[in-house]
Design an enzyme around this catalytic site. Structure first.
Site, PDB file in Angstrom:
ATOM      1  N   SER A 201      -1.267 -10.839  -0.669  1.00 55.55           N
ATOM      2  CA  SER A 201      -0.137 -10.070  -0.158  1.00 55.55           C
ATOM      3  C   SER A 201      -0.049 -10.227   1.355  1.00 55.55           C
ATOM      4  O   SER A 201      -0.952  -9.807   2.092  1.00 55.55           O
ATOM      5  CB  SER A 201      -0.294  -8.594  -0.513  1.00 55.55           C
ATOM      6  OG  SER A 201       0.621  -7.841   0.259  1.00 55.55           O
TER       7      SER A 201
ATOM      8  N   HIS B 170       2.503 -13.322  -2.281  1.00 55.56           N
ATOM      9  CA  HIS B 170       3.084 -12.032  -2.665  1.00 55.56           C
ATOM     10  C   HIS B 170       3.739 -11.402  -1.437  1.00 55.56           C
ATOM     11  O   HIS B 170       3.100 -11.223  -0.390  1.00 55.56           O
ATOM     12  CB  HIS B 170       1.999 -11.113  -3.229  1.00 55.56           C
ATOM     13  CG  HIS B 170       2.521  -9.822  -3.777  1.00 55.56           C
ATOM     14  ND1 HIS B 170       3.066  -9.707  -5.045  1.00 55.56           N
ATOM     15  CD2 HIS B 170       2.583  -8.580  -3.233  1.00 55.56           C
ATOM     16  CE1 HIS B 170       3.435  -8.455  -5.250  1.00 55.56           C
ATOM     17  NE2 HIS B 170       3.158  -7.749  -4.169  1.00 55.56           N
TER      18      HIS B 170
ATOM     19  N   ASP C  39       5.962  -8.208  -0.019  1.00 56.00           N
ATOM     20  CA  ASP C  39       6.326  -6.816  -0.281  1.00 56.00           C
ATOM     21  C   ASP C  39       7.514  -6.400   0.574  1.00 56.00           C
ATOM     22  O   ASP C  39       7.391  -6.265   1.793  1.00 56.00           O
ATOM     23  CB  ASP C  39       5.133  -5.902   0.020  1.00 56.00           C
ATOM     24  CG  ASP C  39       4.008  -6.097  -0.984  1.00 56.00           C
ATOM     25  OD1 ASP C  39       4.260  -5.898  -2.185  1.00 56.00           O
ATOM     26  OD2 ASP C  39       2.889  -6.460  -0.575  1.00 56.00           O
TER      27      ASP C  39
ATOM     28  N   MET D 231      10.044  -3.439   1.458  1.00 62.47           N
ATOM     29  CA  MET D 231      10.177  -1.981   1.344  1.00 62.47           C
ATOM     30  C   MET D 231      11.354  -1.499   2.180  1.00 62.47           C
ATOM     31  O   MET D 231      11.575  -1.992   3.288  1.00 62.47           O
ATOM     32  CB  MET D 231       8.903  -1.302   1.846  1.00 62.47           C
ATOM     33  CG  MET D 231       7.636  -1.799   1.172  1.00 62.47           C
ATOM     34  SD  MET D 231       6.198  -0.864   1.710  1.00 62.47           S
ATOM     35  CE  MET D 231       4.882  -1.822   0.940  1.00 62.47           C
TER      36      MET D 231
ATOM     37  N   HIS E 115       8.187  -8.842  -4.318  1.00 60.01           N
ATOM     38  CA  HIS E 115       8.071  -7.512  -4.939  1.00 60.01           C
ATOM     39  C   HIS E 115       9.004  -6.566  -4.195  1.00 60.01           C
ATOM     40  O   HIS E 115       8.744  -6.205  -3.050  1.00 60.01           O
ATOM     41  CB  HIS E 115       6.591  -7.089  -4.833  1.00 60.01           C
ATOM     42  CG  HIS E 115       6.313  -5.691  -5.273  1.00 60.01           C
ATOM     43  ND1 HIS E 115       5.118  -5.063  -4.998  1.00 60.01           N
ATOM     44  CD2 HIS E 115       7.052  -4.780  -5.974  1.00 60.01           C
ATOM     45  CE1 HIS E 115       5.133  -3.841  -5.514  1.00 60.01           C
ATOM     46  NE2 HIS E 115       6.300  -3.643  -6.098  1.00 60.01           N
TER      47      HIS E 115
ATOM     48  N   MET F 289      10.532  -3.149  -3.353  1.00 57.74           N
ATOM     49  CA  MET F 289      10.382  -1.698  -3.409  1.00 57.74           C
ATOM     50  C   MET F 289      11.588  -1.116  -2.691  1.00 57.74           C
ATOM     51  O   MET F 289      11.494  -0.539  -1.600  1.00 57.74           O
ATOM     52  CB  MET F 289       9.048  -1.279  -2.758  1.00 57.74           C
ATOM     53  CG  MET F 289       7.859  -1.614  -3.649  1.00 57.74           C
ATOM     54  SD  MET F 289       6.313  -1.768  -2.751  1.00 57.74           S
ATOM     55  CE  MET F 289       6.439  -3.470  -2.227  1.00 57.74           C
TER      56      MET F 289
ATOM     57  N   MET G 197       1.465  -1.391 -11.030  1.00 59.40           N
ATOM     58  CA  MET G 197       0.940  -0.911  -9.744  1.00 59.40           C
ATOM     59  C   MET G 197      -0.364  -0.162  -9.998  1.00 59.40           C
ATOM     60  O   MET G 197      -0.414   0.768 -10.816  1.00 59.40           O
ATOM     61  CB  MET G 197       1.943   0.030  -9.059  1.00 59.40           C
ATOM     62  CG  MET G 197       3.210  -0.640  -8.552  1.00 59.40           C
ATOM     63  SD  MET G 197       2.946  -2.079  -7.509  1.00 59.40           S
ATOM     64  CE  MET G 197       2.002  -1.381  -6.147  1.00 59.40           C
TER      65      MET G 197
ATOM     66  N   ASP H 152      -1.355  -4.946  -8.948  1.00 57.58           N
ATOM     67  CA  ASP H 152      -1.155  -4.903  -7.496  1.00 57.58           C
ATOM     68  C   ASP H 152      -1.659  -3.592  -6.907  1.00 57.58           C
ATOM     69  O   ASP H 152      -1.150  -2.520  -7.251  1.00 57.58           O
ATOM     70  CB  ASP H 152       0.356  -5.057  -7.230  1.00 57.58           C
ATOM     71  CG  ASP H 152       0.723  -5.107  -5.759  1.00 57.58           C
ATOM     72  OD1 ASP H 152      -0.176  -5.158  -4.909  1.00 57.58           O
ATOM     73  OD2 ASP H 152       1.940  -5.098  -5.476  1.00 57.58           O
TER      74      ASP H 152
HETATM   75  C1  DX5 Z   1       1.730  -1.840  -2.019  1.00 54.01           C
HETATM   76  C2  DX5 Z   1       2.041  -3.303  -2.116  1.00 54.01           C
HETATM   77  C3  DX5 Z   1       0.847  -4.155  -2.338  1.00 54.01           C
HETATM   78  C4  DX5 Z   1      -0.150  -4.113  -1.216  1.00 54.01           C
HETATM   79  C5  DX5 Z   1      -1.469  -4.564  -1.751  1.00 54.01           C
HETATM   80  O1  DX5 Z   1       2.900  -1.132  -2.011  1.00 54.01           O
HETATM   81  O2  DX5 Z   1       2.919  -3.532  -3.210  1.00 54.01           O
HETATM   82  O3  DX5 Z   1       1.226  -5.484  -2.623  1.00 54.01           O
HETATM   83  O4  DX5 Z   1       0.218  -4.930  -0.152  1.00 54.01           O
HETATM   84  O5  DX5 Z   1      -2.399  -4.427  -0.745  1.00 54.01           O
HETATM   85  P1  DX5 Z   1      -3.933  -4.070  -1.024  1.00 54.01           P
HETATM   86  O6  DX5 Z   1      -4.507  -5.227  -1.792  1.00 54.01           O
HETATM   87  O7  DX5 Z   1      -4.488  -3.939   0.344  1.00 54.01           O
HETATM   88  O8  DX5 Z   1      -3.974  -2.786  -1.817  1.00 54.01           O
HETATM   89 ZN    ZN Z   2       3.199  -5.650  -3.909  1.00 52.96          ZN
END
Ligand code: DX5
Ligand code: ZN
Length: 218
Positions: free
Chosen positions: A8, A33, A35, A37, A66, A68, A137, A175
């Site tokens: 990630s 990956h 993220d 948000m 991903h 969010m 998750m 994840d």
């Molecule tokens: C959380 C993200 C994850 C996060 C994972 O909302 O979707 O992808 O970056 O990070 P670690 O491995 O540090 O929990």
């Molecule tokens: Zn993620």
């Protein structure tokens, strides 16, 4: 099925993002990956199209994006144009999830649904055959470096059973809070893809950590 690791980039050092991308290119990692948000669906804001375009320019492996964000339908084509290969949307953020998943597939991307820790896997029972991937998750989304929620093992087992019953080629991705203490157990429960941020990027040797996660218990 082959094991996959998806580092990630949320935990990367954005001051040297190019270097971290090249590190992943040179490692045993399978996907990037990413993220995204929006500050509404989750209490945090990350990055958007300019950064993803930049990652795409240098990444030599598929981009696993991903989302969010609320109402992700508005941006499916833009993520495709930015270079997303795999696009995952939250069950909790989509009123018409079946329609959203088909829009993602029609645009040529691999389509996945994401479940928050409180959402049971049975919620996806009736669209399982429409999905390429389910992302479970194992933390509440929004932040890196949170504590792994142990109930995830049971959710993977249930989803694995549903997958066997339906004879689908669904991928199970997990994840949040993944490290060497749980990776082997997650693969053994039926996970195919593990996302890891903090455990990789806080390691003194991220390339080795990616390899150790992928081969843990072997
Ligand atoms: C959380 C993200 C994850 C996060 C994972 O909302 O979707 O992808 O970056 O990070 P670690 O491995 O540090 O929990
Ligand atoms: Zn993620």
């Amino acid at each position: 099925m082959n094991r996959k690791i998806a580092p990630s980039l949320l935990s990367a050092d954005f001051g040297k993002l190019r270097e971290d991308i090249e590190m992943i290119n040179a490692s045993e990692a399978d996907w990037f990956h990413i993220d995204v948000m929006d500050g509404v669906f989750v209490p945090n804001i990350t990055f958007g199209f300019p950064v993803i375009n930049y990652i795409k320019k240098y990444a030599k492996k598929p981009l696993d994006v991903h989302l969010m964000i609320i109402d992700p339908d508005r941006y499916i084509e833009k993520f495709k144009d930015s270079g997303a290969d795999i696009l995952t949307v939250h069950y909790e953020a989509c009123i018409h999830l079946h329609r959203t998943i088909h829009k993602i597939r029609e645009s040529g991307m691999t389509a996945g649904a994401v479940l928050n820790p409180h959402s049971p896997v049975l919620l996806l029972e009736d669209i399982l055959s429409d999905l390429d991937l389910v992302l479970l998750m194992s933390v509440n989304p929004g932040f890196a470096a949170q504590k792994f929620i142990a109930n995830t093992y049971e959710k993977i087992r249930k989803l694995n059973q549903l997958r066997t019953d339906r004879n689908t080629k669904l991928l199970i991705e997990v994840d949040g809070g993944i490290d060497l203490a749980n990776a082997q157990k997650l693969f053994e429960a039926g996970a195919n893809v593990l996302v890891a941020g903090n455990s990789i990027f806080s390691s003194a040797d991220p390339v080795k950590m990616i390899s150790d996660l992928k081969n843990s218990g072997r």
